[in-house]
Design a protein around this motif. Structure first.
Motif, short mmCIF file in Angstrom:
data_model
loop_
_atom_site.label_atom_id
_atom_site.label_comp_id
_atom_site.label_asym_id
_atom_site.label_seq_id
_atom_site.Cartn_x
_atom_site.Cartn_y
_atom_site.Cartn_z
N LEU A 68 -1.98 14.06 -0.47
CA LEU A 68 -2.00 12.91 -1.57
C LEU A 68 -3.22 12.88 -2.13
N ASN B 266 0.88 4.37 -2.89
CA ASN B 266 0.72 5.61 -2.55
C ASN B 266 1.98 6.43 -2.98
N GLU B 267 3.18 5.78 -2.99
CA GLU B 267 4.48 6.68 -3.45
C GLU B 267 4.57 6.61 -4.95
N ARG C 268 -1.58 7.02 7.30
CA ARG C 268 -2.67 7.11 6.59
C ARG C 268 -2.60 8.53 5.98
N PRO C 269 -2.42 8.52 4.48
CA PRO C 269 -2.15 9.65 3.75
C PRO C 269 -3.18 11.02 3.96
N HIS D 32 -8.04 1.28 -5.76
CA HIS D 32 -6.70 0.84 -5.10
C HIS D 32 -6.72 -0.63 -4.57
N ASP E 164 0.96 -1.20 0.10
CA ASP E 164 -0.11 -0.14 0.14
C ASP E 164 0.79 1.09 -0.12
N PHE F 134 5.24 6.30 3.61
CA PHE F 134 3.74 6.17 3.80
C PHE F 134 3.47 4.76 4.51
N HIS G 73 2.50 17.41 -4.76
CA HIS G 73 2.99 16.07 -4.37
C HIS G 73 4.65 16.14 -4.56
N GLN H 263 1.67 6.66 -6.82
CA GLN H 263 0.80 7.90 -7.00
C GLN H 263 1.12 9.21 -6.70
N ARG H 264 1.89 9.21 -5.93
CA ARG H 264 2.94 10.58 -5.63
C ARG H 264 3.63 10.95 -6.56
#
Length: 454
Positions: free
Chosen positions: A382, A313-314, A376-377, A399, A309, A372, A355, A316-317
């Motif tokens: 994010l 997130n990284e 929790r972003p 996701h 996860d 991350f 970002h 997508q960042r």
């Protein structure tokens, strides 16, 4: 960073906006067409003008670009009566009944009907489907030879959303499987550029798109009619079409066939293209970070989703597929930070700018999923799915899909790392994809492990 502003008016007496580049509009369009308009080109403007600046955008004219965290939060929490839907919007290609086109009460009502399809037990029911399609879509990849991962990821995510929406196979779905990618490619260009809406006897760009849309409407019209004629069977099914056929607004009225068709084209197109592109970026990133790739394999083998996860997130960042989200000012002189923005002007949140803001994400240019892990972003920092009342309704679905497809890939394939430079950004109209399609070199794992459901 500089925070420059025009001095032509007082912030207390009317519109007051920051500076921005003065290059002619057509020159900017030409530069974007030549490949200079990737997501990160906004960073050059930030270095020159600061976190907020004005920019001439195709379709929207002079717009305010912001990336100050406090201003982003204000925009996403704003009353839709003050900051409304962008105009023009993706309803140009999705249809007037699409969530992308609706505003105010109609938008809230439609969103309320669609939300159950992407939450709770319905969301959990899609896990096995996603894993089966991921495994099937990767089966024919060549061994130990580089190949673009994006086409296969597109096929995987398209099959997932088709089965999620319609719940079955058939000749009509086979046609949609061929038609939708062509609609998405052309629609993405038409939605992002000021191409005249000429029909050209069906041969101009808009004419070709309208012919595709007419074919889509005919197919989906037949599927809706079958669903309405089989009320008992539809009630027992869990696909989204059946849910929409049975849904009613607060006043008790059902959705019309046209409303269902527009929402389905929204789900079918937005529900596979951006996810597939993110998966291609995930392949591109993991191959260029061998330590991250090794950590991912270890986490997947241990059925530990936390690191996976964090990796998603990284990705997508650092590689947001959509570079911006816009709102239109619906009141006189809307106050945003130090600025006063006139009615009718668009405010664009620079997703890629936020970002890569070092105040929000330290060492922003370093790819580091650890930032991350166990975190929790913040939904105002994010923001790959946008934010506020217009945040992507399928974010949780997307996701989960990213997680399951990547778990299947890593559990059943050995991915070869590379020392090649990162792939360039390539504009596909609305979305930004890896310039070489997220090239992958893989072979089957000697000891295949079936990943647990996400």
């Amino acid at each position: 960073m500089p925070r420059s502003s025009t001095t032509q008016t007082s912030p207390r007496s009317g519109p007051y906006l920051p500076d921005g580049p003065s290059a002619p509009f057509l020159l900017r369009v030409a530069l974007a067409t030549l490949g200079r308009g990737n997501a990160m080109s906004l960073d050059d403007r930030r270095r020159q003008y600061g976190p907020d600046f004005t920019l001439k955008l195709p379709l929207f004219g002079r717009s305010l670009i912001v990336s100050e965290p406090a201003e982003v939060r204000q925009i996403f929490k704003a009353d839709p009566a003050e900051l409304g839907n962008m105009d023009p919007n993706l309803g140009r290609v999705m249809g007037s009944g699409s969530l992308f086109n609706l505003s105010g009460d109609p938008h809230r009502s439609q969103r309320k009907l669609l939300t159950p399809a992407f939450h709770g037990n319905r969301l959990a029911a899609y896990r096995t489907l996603m894993q089966d399609e991921a495994r099937r879509g990767m089966a024919d990849w060549p061994v130990d030879r580089p190949v673009a991962s994006l086409p296969a990821m597109n096929a995987i995510t398209l099959n997932i959303i088709l089965r999620t929406v319609f719940g079955a196979e058939g000749a009509d779905l086979d046609v949609l499987r061929d038609l939708l990618p062509r609609m998405v490619r052309l629609g993405s260009i038409l939605a992002a550029t000021p191409i005249p809406a000429w029909d050209g006897f069906g041969y101009a760009p808009w004419g070709r798109f309208r012919r595709m849309r007419a074919e889509y409407d005919a197919i989906v019209g037949r599927l809706i009619a079958r669903g309405r004629n089989d009320e008992h069977g539809a009630a027992a099914r869990s696909d989204i079409l059946s849910m929409l056929i049975g849904a009613t607004y607060d006043d008790g009225n059902p959705m019309t066939d046209d409303e269902i068709a527009d929402e389905l084209v929204t789900l079918l197109t937005a529900g596979h293209e951006t996810t597939a592109t993110t998966l291609a970026w995930a392949v591109e990133r993991m191959r260029r970070h061998p330590d991250v790739l090794a950590a991912l394999v270890t986490a997947v083998d241990a059925d530990d989703d936390e690191y996976l996860d964090a990796f998603i997130n990284e990705v997508q960042r650092t590689r947001p597929v959509i570079a911006m989200t816009l709102r239109r000012v619906e009141v006189d002189d809307y106050v945003l930070g130090p600025w006063r923005v006139p009615r009718g002007m668009h405010i664009m949140v620079g997703i890629s700018l936020l970002h890569t803001d070092g105040r929000v994400f330290p060492e922003p240019w370093r790819f580091d999923p650890e930032r991350f892990r166990g975190v929790r972003p913040d939904p105002y920092q994010l923001i790959p799915f946008g934010g506020g009342v217009r945040r992507c309704i399928g974010a949780a679905f997307a996701h989960m899909e990213l997680r399951i497809v990547l778990k299947t890939l890593l559990a059943e394939h050995v991915i070869e790392p590379t020392h090649a430079r990162g792939e360039p950004w390539h504009s596909r109209g609305v979305a930004f994809a890896p310039g070489h399609g997220g090239r992958i070199v893989r072979r089957p794992r000697e000891r295949q492990t079936t990943p647990a459901a996400a």
